[in-house]
Each structure stands twice: as structure tokens, then as C-alpha cells.
Design an enzyme around this catalytic site. Structure first.
Site, PDB file in Angstrom:
ATOM      1  N   SER A 601       0.565   3.846  -0.591  1.00 24.88           N
ATOM      2  CA  SER A 601       1.947   4.480  -0.691  1.00 24.88           C
ATOM      3  C   SER A 601       2.155   5.374  -1.449  1.00 24.88           C
ATOM      4  O   SER A 601       1.956   5.677  -2.732  1.00 24.88           O
ATOM      5  CB  SER A 601       2.909   2.565  -0.910  1.00 24.88           C
ATOM      6  OG  SER A 601       3.559   2.439  -0.718  1.00 24.88           O
ATOM      7  N   TYR A 614       3.289  -5.705  -5.011  1.00 22.69           N
ATOM      8  CA  TYR A 614       2.896  -4.440  -4.351  1.00 22.69           C
ATOM      9  C   TYR A 614       2.407  -3.054  -4.748  1.00 22.69           C
ATOM     10  O   TYR A 614       1.832  -2.480  -4.420  1.00 22.69           O
ATOM     11  CB  TYR A 614       4.065  -4.383  -2.842  1.00 22.69           C
ATOM     12  CG  TYR A 614       4.098  -3.365  -1.782  1.00 22.69           C
ATOM     13  CD1 TYR A 614       3.046  -3.591  -0.337  1.00 22.69           C
ATOM     14  CD2 TYR A 614       4.561  -2.182  -1.775  1.00 22.69           C
ATOM     15  CE1 TYR A 614       2.794  -2.139   1.205  1.00 22.69           C
ATOM     16  CE2 TYR A 614       4.173  -1.093  -0.818  1.00 22.69           C
ATOM     17  CZ  TYR A 614       2.808  -1.491  -0.004  1.00 22.69           C
ATOM     18  OH  TYR A 614       3.229  -0.541   1.359  1.00 22.69           O
TER      19      TYR A 614
END
Ligand code: ZN
Length: 733
Positions: A601, A614
Site C-alpha cells: 500500500s 494497517y
């Protein structure tokens, strides 16, 4: 023979599928299509792609408007079961008949002479109505049989008679003077003319048995032609069943059957290694078959002797190669090291034998030697592993070796099995017309012959990746925690691209170009079982793409529970590691270059409020890519794509997360707006933050993933490619 009665009730071994109420509604040409489909529908009548049919019909000439006779004959390479009208070639009958004089006027004519091969391209001069379909190489037979309708088939029962040492005597014994016998000869004008003469000499004959090849029936009535074909096959099958050897089939059983679980475990362990061995030149995909019939053959006393004789029918050995590799191994030992050694020795010998066969039989103008690896591997206790350039082709290989075994069973029941003469087999395998067929095939796609596992395929980036990669020719294993979602994507793919051709007996890997499996990637046992299932379905893996991930938002106070922190790392980091690690074991067995692609990400390098677990897990995933690349080099490349927030199609953006984000960024919205409208709003907000000012979609990630596993980026490993529209904060350095 009477055309009035239906002989339906007299058939015991074939299915009479003709329905007058359907056929009588059809035009003459559609009746030919109907007849062909009905013949192809019953697998006891012919093999996939095998056999051809024809009708000589009156048509209106597009130029003169006059009525002309046209020979409609099945096109080259088509399949009777699925053929439609465009699967048939159409030729002016008077022109095709005029070719006979051309042939007869050549003093050098005869079987396998240059004029034989020169005749085939002349059919282009006979095309009726500019129909571009190339006609079957059996067209001379259809032309020269002086009846309106001709069916030519490759039924196992008839080939069993045709592959017996005493094939001519048996033909007389089974059919009397109703079926003519002609010994093996390669299709062409010469054998066509022989058959024409035989029919003149035996006007009572209704069909012909072609040594080492198959049969034909004929009639001026199409239904009679169909029923005659059925009758010829049924009588051969009946004769064989009367002589069936029961327990003593193939000389009886040498080895007992293994329990299912042992057999499957050993298959899944040995198959990836075997795939690597047979794929040294080009990659192959497997079909495994271990039903009772297959095990009866591989466990028998006579199996090795019969297999070594080679196959009998040209259609068979074009796919299966002249003979399989029959591995010498005692399954009761369960000794996999011995099995590996035995296969390795067998492969060395097999390649030597194939080379020797090529050297011995080659002609001055033969094409170069083809791949010398076996297409069929038979292992006592484990069954058959058949190989093809894709799943569909490997299923056909499997189907054809089933045919070969059935032919051996029949021939050994009624007589002694006799394989085709080696030189004849070679002259078919390396025939210029067969070579031309291969050249007519479309060029291979970039991911043809490859098996790609997409973990997280049920939605979002994984789903887009599955659809993107199948376009490039890859087989897709759709994996998701949600089994129904995984299977739904596999079905979408099969609906779009079709299940492929070929029907393998009752194999355990009768699947199409995609399958759906469930897997909990945080559980190593589960992951190992998923890969074992893939080995049985396709025989190996070429790339593994991991898109599964989880985003856990903090609670209202901004904290993340320890269990949720662990779960985030469990899926985003440890799960990806377990999948890669289990895949690595298979890559090492295959010894073929492979790929792993992770999905990390943009957040991996951008610290921001509200996604602590995350972001940290994705940072770890970025480094996991580098560590894995180091561990697995040079065999496996490991890379990643780093998306910025992909909102569209993502399960990570439920309504409340979208609303939370819109609120956080002060984007106005109303509660009335639908989920999709809210997602679009958020996506365009994110788009405006990027340099390219564009929303990031699953398809963008899928494109980058394709590049990473394709040969185009074959020199990149250990890297992360941002696909985020250009986020200054996310620039890698
Ligand atoms: Zn044929």
C-alpha cells in the site's frame, strides 16, 4: 437394410439419439450439422476432434443462380459434438471430382508421393460460396464414396478390431460381407480410390473398416447413414463384450489399490517435480486420472508391455505421442524417493528412445524433432498424468489415452493387440499436412501454459487480476476465504471463455481454465492443502498473486485492540509469508522460474492518523517483499504493487468507513446517497489529491500485476511499484 424401421432397440452399446421430430424440421445442411452433433454426443462413437461427416447437396450457385451439387464436409480440426454450420467446408462437387483426373494423370502417384500432398491445396480452387473453412484431410474418401451421405468415425470398439493382429479375419467374422476391410493407409487420394473400387466390387456393403484407423458408413439417406454407423460400432462392441476377460483383463492385477488418501498425497507430492521435468523446453499443464479403469491398467501385469508397443490410431498418438512413459515402481512400498529415481531414469530412456525413433524414421524433408518428453506418464498405484499446453489440451491427451487403453482391452479380449508400424506412425506425426495444421494454430499468448494463483480473488483487486490474467492465456486458481466468492469468479471466467474441449474419463482434475478454492491464509495446514489441490487440478504453479488484506479501523478513542492488531498482521504479513513459503516449496520442486506478487500500500511509507495497524503491517509487507526476493532468488522473482486507496469494488470500504472518511476530510454528503454514490465521492476526493488527478481502480493494479509476472519485467525482483496516481508523500526512496 431397411430405411423405414428405427433400430434403436437393437443397440446395446451405443446411444441412438436421432429424433425424427427434430431432424424433419431442418434444412438439408442443418440435418448434416444435426447428424454430426448426435454422432459426437456419444463418446463411444468418436473421440474429441476425431471423425468427419459429409453430405452432397444441391445448392444455388451465387453467380449463375443455377442449382449445383455441393460437397459439405466437416472442416479440419473441428469437433463433431460442437460443430455448427460454419464448421463445414463446402466444395463444388464437379470440381472436386475433376481432381481425380489430376491425380490419375500423375505418373508418380501412389501413397505418400508428392502428388498426394500437392492435392490438398487444390481444394481451394473448389470453394463454393467463398466458404473459407479448410476441409478435412479425409475429403477424398467423402468425395469418392458414391453415396450422398458418409460418416467417418474413430470408435474404440471398431479400432480394437482394427488394431488386432487378425483384423481382416475378425472383420469378416463380425460383419460378413456387409462391411468391407481395407488395411491401414494414410488418408489421401490413393486410399480413396481403393475404397471407391471396393464399393464397386461389393455393392452390398454398407460400410468399411479401416485398419488401425476407424470406420465409415454411407447411404443416400442421412438417417440410415447414421444408424449404419451405430450398428457397425454396436456389433464390434457386442463381439468384444462376449470375449471380455473379466478379472484377467490385461493379464490380471500385479499391484493392489492404495487407499485414496495415500494415493492423493503421493500424487500431489510427485506431480510438481514431474511437471518441471517434462517442461524443460516448454511448460505443460496436467490432467490426473485415477479412476478404477485407469488404475486397473496401471496396476496390471500386461500394462507395461502393451503401453510399450505404442498406440494404434493416428488420432491417438498425435496427442499422446507414440507411447507413454510407464514407470517401474511398486506402489506398496510407498517409497517416493524410489519413485522419483525411477521416473528420472525412465525420462532419460524415454527421450533417448524418442530421439532414436526420430533418427530412424526421419525423411530428408521431415520437420525438426519435436519435444522429446512424454505426454502421458503412467504410474502403478497412482494412475495417469497427462500433459498438454493448457488444461483443455491435457484433458484431450487424457481422453485419447483412455481410448488407447480401451482399444488395447478390446483387442486383447478378442485377439492380440497390434500397434501401428513405427514408420507409418512417424509419417503421420511428421506429415506436412499435420505440420500445416499446427501452423494454422493462433500464436501463443504471453501467459499461455501458466497457472496463476490469485489469493483474494473474490473481490476488488484480486477479482480484477483474475479477469486480467486469464485474457493473457493463464489458468486462474481463484482463492478466497469466502469459498462461494472464489467459485463465483471461477465460474465467471468459465462462462466467458468456455470450459475448453475434451472430456477426460472420470478424472479427478476435470476442470476448466479456472477453479475456485477457499483458504485461510493464516493457517499453514490450510495453505498446504490448497496447494495440494492445485497440484491435482493443474499439476503446478507459475505465479502466485496475493491481494488478500484487511483494514481494521481504530475504535472511537483511537485505539486498536491487541487482538485486532494481531489479526491485521496475521493476514497482511504472516498470511502473505505463509502463502509465499508454501509456494516456494513447489517452485523448488518444479525448478521452473516463478513469480510472487504481493499487494502492499502507499500507506506503507506514509504515516497518518487513523490507520496505525494497517500502515505498519503494510510497511512490514514492503520489507517482506525484499526478504523473500533475497531468499528465493534466482528461481523466483518477488515484487509488489502498492495501490493508493482503491475504493471501487473493495471490501475494505464498507459504508461506515466511507462515511467516516468523508467526514474526516469534510466532504459534504447526504445520508440519502447510495453506497456507490458515496464511494464515488470519496474516490474523486482521493483522485484530486494525486498528481495525475485520477481515481485508482482495481484494473490499474491488475495491469501492474500482469506486467510484474510477465516476461516484460523479467529482470525486476525485490521491488514495489506504486500504482497510486502519483502521491508525493508516497514516493519511494
Ligand atoms: Zn479418421
Amino acid at each position: 437394410m431397411s430405411t423405414q424401421t428405427t433400430r434403436k432397440e437393437r443397440f446395446a452399446f451405443v446411444r441412438h439419439l436421432w429424433q425424427d421430430e427434430v431432424a424433419n424440421q431442418l434444412s438439408e445442411i442443418d440435418r448434416l450439422v444435426y447428424r454430426s452433433n448426435k454422432l459426437g454426443e456419444d463418446l463411444t462413437l468418436t473421440n474429441t476432434g476425431g471423425g468427419n461427416t459429409s453430405s452432397k447437396l444441391s445448392e444455388r450457385d451465387p453467380l449463375t443462380g443455377e442449382s449445383v451439387e455441393v460437397l459439405w464436409v466437416k472442416g479440419s480440426g473441428g469437433d463433431l459434438r460442437t460443430a455448427k454450420r460454419d464448421g463445414f467446408a463446402s466444395l463444388y462437387l464437379d470440381k472436386v471430382r475433376a481432381m481425380k483426373a489430376v491425380y490419375l494423370n500423375d505418373p508418380g502417384r501412389g501413397p505418400k508421393t508428392p502428388i498426394e500432398d500437392a492435392m490438398y491445396p487444390m481444394y481451394s480452387h473448389c470453394l463454393f460460396n467463398l466458404n473459407p473453412r479448410a476441409c478435412s484431410i479425409d475429403t477424398p474418401l467423402h468425395t469418392l464414396v458414391p453415396y450422398k451421405h458418409v460418416d467417418h468415425l474413430h470408435p474404440n470398439a471398431v479400432i480394437a478390431v482394427a488394431a488386432s493382429v487378425n483384423q481382416e479375419r475378425l472383420t469378416r467374422e463380425i460383419y460378413g460381407d456387409e462391411v468391407i476391410y481395407v488395411p491401414w493407409q494414410r488418408p489421401g487420394f490413393d486410399i480413396g480410390l481403393q475404397i471407391e473400387q471396393l464399393i464397386k466390387d461389393h455393392p452390398q456393403a454398407r460400410g468399411i473398416l479401416l485398419g488401425h484407423h476407424g470406420m465409415s458408413s454411407w447411404s443416400n439417406d442421412d438417417k440410415t447413414c447414421y444408424e449404419t454407423a451405430l450398428e457397425i460400432i454396436d456389433r464390434a462392441a457386442r463381439y468384444i463384450e462376449q470375449h471380455d476377460r473379466g478379472e484377467q483383463t490385461f493379464g490380471g492385477q500385479k499391484y493392489g489399490a492404495l487407499p485414496d488418501v495415500d494415493r492423493r498425497r503421493m500424487q500431489s507430492e510427485i506431480i510438481p517435480w514431474l511437471r518441471g521435468q517434462v517442461s524443460i523446453n516448454k511448460r505443460f499443464v496436467a490432467t490426473v486420472q485415477d479412476d478404477e479403469r485407469m488404475l486397473r491398467f496401471v496396476n496390471s501385469h500386461d500394462g507395461p508391455r502393451l503401453a510399450d508397443l505404442g498406440t494404434s490410431c493416428p488420432d491417438h498418438f498425435l496427442r499422446t505421442k507414440i507411447k507413454p512413459l510407464f514407470v517401474d515402481w511398486d506402489p506398496s512400498t510407498r517409497d517416493l524417493d524410489r519413485l522419483t529415481q525411477s521416473i528420472a531414469d525412465g525420462l532419460v530412456q524415454y527421450r533417448k528412445d524418442y530421439q532414436a525413433y526420430y533418427e530412424k524414421c526421419r525423411r530428408p524433408d521431415s520437420p525438426a524433432m519435436r519435444d522429446a518428453n512424454p505426454a502421458v506418464v503412467l504410474i502403478p498405484g497412482l494412475g495417469m498424468i497427462a500433459w498438454g499446453k493448457n488444461k483443455s489440451e491435457s484433458r484431450v491427451t487424457a481422453e485419447f489415452y483412455n481410448c488407447a487403453i480401451e482399444v488395447m482391452r478390446g483387442a486383447e479380449a478378442i485377439d492380440k493387440y497390434e500397434a501401428m508400424d513405427q514408420q507409418e506412425a512417424f509419417d503421420i506425426e511428421y506429415w506436412s499436412l499435420e505440420e500445416a495444421k499446427l501452423r494454422r494454430l493462433p500464436p501463443e499468448k504471453e501467459l499461455d501454459r501458466q497457472i496463476v494463483v490469485v489469493v483474494g480473488a473474490g473481490a476488488g483487486i484480486g477479482k480484477a487480476t483474475a479477469h486480467r490474467l486469464v485474457k493473457e492465456g493463464a489458468h486462474i486458481v481463484c482463492v478466497d476465504l469466502d469459498e462461494a466468492a472464489a467459485k463465483a469468479i471461477a465460474e465467471e471466467i468459465i462462462d466467458k471463455y468456455g470450459p475448453g474441449i475434451g472430456v477426460a474419463g472420470t478424472g479427478i482434475s476435470d476442470c476448466g481454465p479456472a477453479i475456485g478454492l477457499s483458504c485461510d491464509i493464516t493457517n499453514r495446514e490450510n495453505v498446504a492443502r490448497m496447494f495440494a489441490d492445485i497440484m491435482l487440478a493443474y499439476g503446478g504453479i507459475d505465479s502466485v498473486v496475493i491481494t488478500a488484506g484487511i483494514f481494521v479501523p481504530p475504535d472511537k478513542t483511537g485505539r486498536i485492540e491487541d487482538t485486532l492488531w494481531a489479526r491485521t498482521f496475521g493476514i497482511n504479513v504472516t498470511g502473505a509469508y505463509i502463502v509465499a513459503d508454501e509456494a516456494h516449496k513447489i517452485f523448488q520442486k518444479q525448478k521452473l522460474p516463478g513469480n510472487i506478487v504481493l499487494t502492499t500500500s502507499a500507506n506503507a511509507v506514509v504515516a497518518k492518523k487513523g490507520s496505525l495497524a494497517y500502515d505498519t503491517s503494510k510497511a512490514a509487507a514492503n520489507h517482506l517483499v525484499r526478504e523473500l526476493a533475497v531468499e528465493m532468488a534466482p528461481l523466483v522473482r518477488v515484487n509488489a504493487v502498492a495501490p493508493a486507496t482503491v475504493v471501487k469494488g473493495s471490501t475494505m470500504f464498507p459504508r461506515d468507513r466511507v462515511i467516516a472518511s468523508l467526514t474526516k476530510y469534510q466532504v459534504p454528503f447526504s445520508d440519502e446517497e447510495s453506497d456507490d454514490e458515496l464511494r464515488d465521492k470519496l474516490a474523486s476526493f482521493y483522485a484530486k489529491r494525486s498528481l495525475m488527478q485520477t481515481a485508482i481502480e482495481p484494473d490499474d493494479q491488475a495491469e501492474a500485476i500482469f506486467l510484474l509476472i510477465s516476461p516484460r519485467l523479467s529482470k525486476t525482483t525485490g521491488h514495489v511499484i506504486p500504482v497510486d496516481g502519483g502521491l508525493q508523500d508516497g514516493f519511494l526512496r
